[in-house]
Enzyme design. Sequence first.
Site, PDB file in Angstrom:
ATOM      1  N   ARG A 174       5.101  -0.267  -6.084  1.00 53.74           N
ATOM      2  CA  ARG A 174       5.190  -0.999  -4.650  1.00 53.74           C
ATOM      3  C   ARG A 174       4.033  -2.187  -4.681  1.00 53.74           C
ATOM      4  NH1 ARG A 174       7.199   1.743  -0.439  1.00 53.74           N
ATOM      5  NH2 ARG A 174       5.982   0.807   0.782  1.00 53.74           N
TER       6      ARG A 174
ATOM      7  N   GLU B 267       9.814 -15.277 -10.991  1.00 52.36           N
ATOM      8  CA  GLU B 267       8.917 -14.048 -10.587  1.00 52.36           C
ATOM      9  C   GLU B 267       8.303 -13.239 -11.747  1.00 52.36           C
ATOM     10  OE1 GLU B 267      10.313 -11.960  -6.558  1.00 52.36           O
ATOM     11  OE2 GLU B 267      12.133 -12.187  -8.371  1.00 52.36           O
TER      12      GLU B 267
ATOM     13  N   CYS C 244       0.579  -1.198   0.031  1.00 50.52           N
ATOM     14  CA  CYS C 244       0.105   0.072  -0.136  1.00 50.52           C
ATOM     15  C   CYS C 244       0.864   1.384  -0.004  1.00 50.52           C
ATOM     16  CB  CYS C 244      -0.804   0.121   1.177  1.00 50.52           C
ATOM     17  SG  CYS C 244      -1.916  -1.382   1.345  1.00 50.52           S
TER      18      CYS C 244
ATOM     19  N   TRP D 236      -3.086  -2.613  -1.415  1.00 49.54           N
ATOM     20  CA  TRP D 236      -2.776  -3.969  -1.564  1.00 49.54           C
ATOM     21  C   TRP D 236      -3.717  -5.040  -0.847  1.00 49.54           C
ATOM     22  CZ3 TRP D 236      -0.362  -8.761  -0.079  1.00 49.54           C
ATOM     23  CH2 TRP D 236       0.316  -9.384  -1.273  1.00 49.54           C
TER      24      TRP D 236
ATOM     25  N   LYS E 109       6.670  -4.695  -4.177  1.00 51.52           N
ATOM     26  CA  LYS E 109       8.103  -4.502  -3.727  1.00 51.52           C
ATOM     27  C   LYS E 109       8.502  -4.705  -2.304  1.00 51.52           C
ATOM     28  CE  LYS E 109      12.093  -2.782  -5.039  1.00 51.52           C
ATOM     29  NZ  LYS E 109      12.804  -3.938  -5.659  1.00 51.52           N
TER      30      LYS E 109
ATOM     31  N   LYS F 254      14.495 -15.009  -9.911  1.00 51.34           N
ATOM     32  CA  LYS F 254      14.334 -13.869 -10.894  1.00 51.34           C
ATOM     33  C   LYS F 254      13.212 -14.536 -12.061  1.00 51.34           C
ATOM     34  CE  LYS F 254      15.164 -11.373  -9.406  1.00 51.34           C
ATOM     35  NZ  LYS F 254      15.708 -10.975  -8.100  1.00 51.34           N
TER      36      LYS F 254
ATOM     37  N   ASN G 216      -2.075   2.339   5.717  1.00 49.84           N
ATOM     38  CA  ASN G 216      -1.222   1.407   5.475  1.00 49.84           C
ATOM     39  C   ASN G 216      -1.141   0.630   6.696  1.00 49.84           C
ATOM     40  OD1 ASN G 216      -0.841   2.360   3.081  1.00 49.84           O
ATOM     41  ND2 ASN G 216       1.318   3.108   3.173  1.00 49.84           N
ATOM     42  N   GLY G 217      -1.004  -0.617   6.819  1.00 48.54           N
ATOM     43  CA  GLY G 217      -0.652  -1.629   8.016  1.00 48.54           C
ATOM     44  C   GLY G 217      -2.010  -2.307   8.645  1.00 48.54           C
TER      45      GLY G 217
ATOM     46  N   GLU H 265      19.138 -17.457  -7.028  1.00 46.29           N
ATOM     47  CA  GLU H 265      18.729 -16.010  -7.230  1.00 46.29           C
ATOM     48  C   GLU H 265      18.150 -16.005  -8.562  1.00 46.29           C
ATOM     49  OE1 GLU H 265      17.695 -13.568  -5.795  1.00 46.29           O
ATOM     50  OE2 GLU H 265      17.868 -11.896  -7.274  1.00 46.29           O
TER      51      GLU H 265
ATOM     52  N   HIS I 151      19.853 -36.975  -5.730  1.00 48.36           N
ATOM     53  CA  HIS I 151      19.233 -37.461  -4.803  1.00 48.36           C
ATOM     54  C   HIS I 151      17.665 -37.270  -5.112  1.00 48.36           C
ATOM     55  CE1 HIS I 151      22.558 -38.698  -2.412  1.00 48.36           C
ATOM     56  NE2 HIS I 151      23.051 -37.475  -2.619  1.00 48.36           N
TER      57      HIS I 151
HETATM   58  C1  G6P Z   1       9.189  -9.397  -1.681  1.00 51.67           C
HETATM   59  C2  G6P Z   1       9.717  -8.869  -3.120  1.00 51.67           C
HETATM   60  C3  G6P Z   1      10.882  -9.617  -3.359  1.00 51.67           C
HETATM   61  C4  G6P Z   1      12.119  -9.228  -2.213  1.00 51.67           C
HETATM   62  C5  G6P Z   1      11.477  -9.399  -0.808  1.00 51.67           C
HETATM   63  C6  G6P Z   1      12.451  -8.883   0.263  1.00 51.67           C
HETATM   64  O1  G6P Z   1       9.003 -10.592  -1.393  1.00 51.67           O
HETATM   65  O2  G6P Z   1       8.921  -9.210  -3.818  1.00 51.67           O
HETATM   66  O3  G6P Z   1      11.632  -9.174  -4.390  1.00 51.67           O
HETATM   67  O4  G6P Z   1      13.157  -9.952  -2.239  1.00 51.67           O
HETATM   68  O5  G6P Z   1      10.167  -8.893  -0.671  1.00 51.67           O
HETATM   69  O6  G6P Z   1      12.519  -7.485   0.494  1.00 51.67           O
HETATM   70  P1  G6P Z   1      13.259  -6.628   1.280  1.00 51.67           P
HETATM   71  O7  G6P Z   1      12.865  -5.034   0.624  1.00 51.67           O
HETATM   72  O8  G6P Z   1      13.298  -6.919   2.594  1.00 51.67           O
HETATM   73  O9  G6P Z   1      14.627  -6.834   0.446  1.00 51.67           O
END
Ligand code: G6P
Length: 610
Positions: free
Chosen positions: A27, A487, A2, A73, A605, A484, A99-100, A480, A503
């Site tokens: 976000r 996602e 949010c 959100w 985000k 990527k 927000n929250g 990673e 395994h």
């Molecule tokens: C969300 C995002 C990820 C990110 C994670 C941690 O899940 O979609 O891409 O890696 O949060 O975010 P941060 O701001 O704590 O690095």
Amino acid sequence: MCGITGYSGQQNAVPVLMEGLKRLEYRGYDSAGIALQGKSSLSIAKCRGKISQLESVLPRRMKGRAGIGHTRWATHGEPNDDNAHPHVSADGRFAVVHNGIIENATPLRARLEAHGIRFASETDSEVLAHMIASIDADTLIERVRIALGEIEGTYGLAVIDAQAPGQIVAARNGSPVVLGIGDKEMLVASDVAAFVRHTQQVIYLDDGDIAEISASGYRVIDRQAVTAHKQPTSIDWSAETYDKGDYSHFTLKEIYEQPEAIARTIKGRLDNRFQTAHLGGLNLEPREILAYRRIRILGCGSAGIAGFIGARSIEQLARIPCDAEAASEFRYRNPVIEPDTLYIAVSQSGETYDTLAAVQEIKRKGGRVLGIVNVVGSSIARACDGGIYLHAGPEIAVVSTKTFISTLIAFVLLGLHLGRMKDLSIAEGRALIEALEALPDQVSAILQHESDIKTIAEKYSDIENVYFVGRNLGYGVAMEAALKLKEISYIHAEAYAASELKHGPLALISPATPTVFVLPDDDLLEKNLSTIEEIRARKGPLLIVTNAAGERLERVRKLGDDCILAPQIRDLLTPVMMLLPLQLLAYHIALLRDCDVDQPRNLAKSVTVE
Ligand code: G6P
């Protein structure tokens, strides 16, 4: 997640609020809305969907000099028009964006309903609007202060009152709120990105702060109504930093910003005299550092994976046992907090709820936590005892690229710092410093190969399943790279440690399931080649990312259907070089599959809820 924006000044607030909302889009959100102060009443426009949909439902003559806006959100209640913020009190006098999460929303709602108030939404946030309306006080700020006294949970919020023209009240508890000081105008937002075009003079609210803003200024009080004296600070980033510029996507822009991001992370931190890293923010005396016998790293998503690689860097450089785990799981296992363990929380945004909760759990049990964080002044940065800021610059795309790489660099710097207090020699320290200094140019060079990677992406864009495989640091890169790809392209991508392949997953290797193998030219090369042979024997297509050279490269080329070449570099920096082409690969595959690269479905985000 949010986002909040608010404006009070001489201009029509509508375009300022709409621009703010667009800048918060990154976000992640599923509905949006604004509330405006008219002559004697509020006007509200809100709807499910994108900001462009909100634009289409805005009344043509909506005008006013103060207002608030929100991107939502969904948490409590599905994303629909009614649940979108702002929420308005039953008499239409007060509008709130929040927000929250309000944890005691259910009893509060029951109490308000018992007094005959009808709710228009299923949200927890709506209770705020009705509570503020039900309180008898002379000023809006006092109403808000009294109402918040009854709230349990987290909030960043902004409120307007139809009978207090030009005034906005904002408050923070666990969800960021920042004030922007303009010329005869004031702004408020959950993220400076919302108003950076208007001002770079800001005030970050602390938990418990309640602010009253108007075109002519601001005042901040605490929960006891005592004035809180806040110092404005200047933010470093201009509006352009938050624009895509000539790039088609923020993701691509941020991939290309990596040389600069690395340079900023190391700037001023390399000490050529003692061949160490200077990390002034750790707030730890050498004696205290030497007393730690273990390091444990916590983070979520990419931050957690950067922690996994970082743990190996620290262990190798400083010979301190170090491991990483998901911050989101940490508190649920009632963790043992040992006094001789140093904890490190990793977070780009500094607002991820799970990571913050892990930090609070450690601190509650008397542990010490350092933060590796990008956003200056964020909640996690404030909650930690010290740490390292990445200074990678704002990251707008949902998936992290440049901040991931900068986090790896921050860990190498920390490993160097700790290592040079222990057994790392001057020569080793110097060699690492030289490699770090050369890194930004090497990263720029590898980015020049984008068109080759695009060609490979065309070949793999139709796949439905893929394995990413590596050993040790290479396994971190595989994790990673798989994250990527899944996602942003929605391809099922799974990372496996090379030694674990036999395994289980080997059963799934077939011509329909390619493997991306991360193959550094290191001591494990022969072992990795054996695993590659096993994949080949099952006719699994192989894309190999390697920095092997000479005769070894010839062997690799014979085994791989495709090869991506990365430059040779010191072991600990290999993950940086191996990951860059895989970021570009994920980007191009996602483009070919017509996916929303910058804002993947269902993701946000920073995840500021549990
Ligand atoms: C969300 C995002 C990820 C990110 C994670 C941690 O899940 O979609 O891409 O890696 O949060 O975010 P941060 O701001 O704590 O690095």
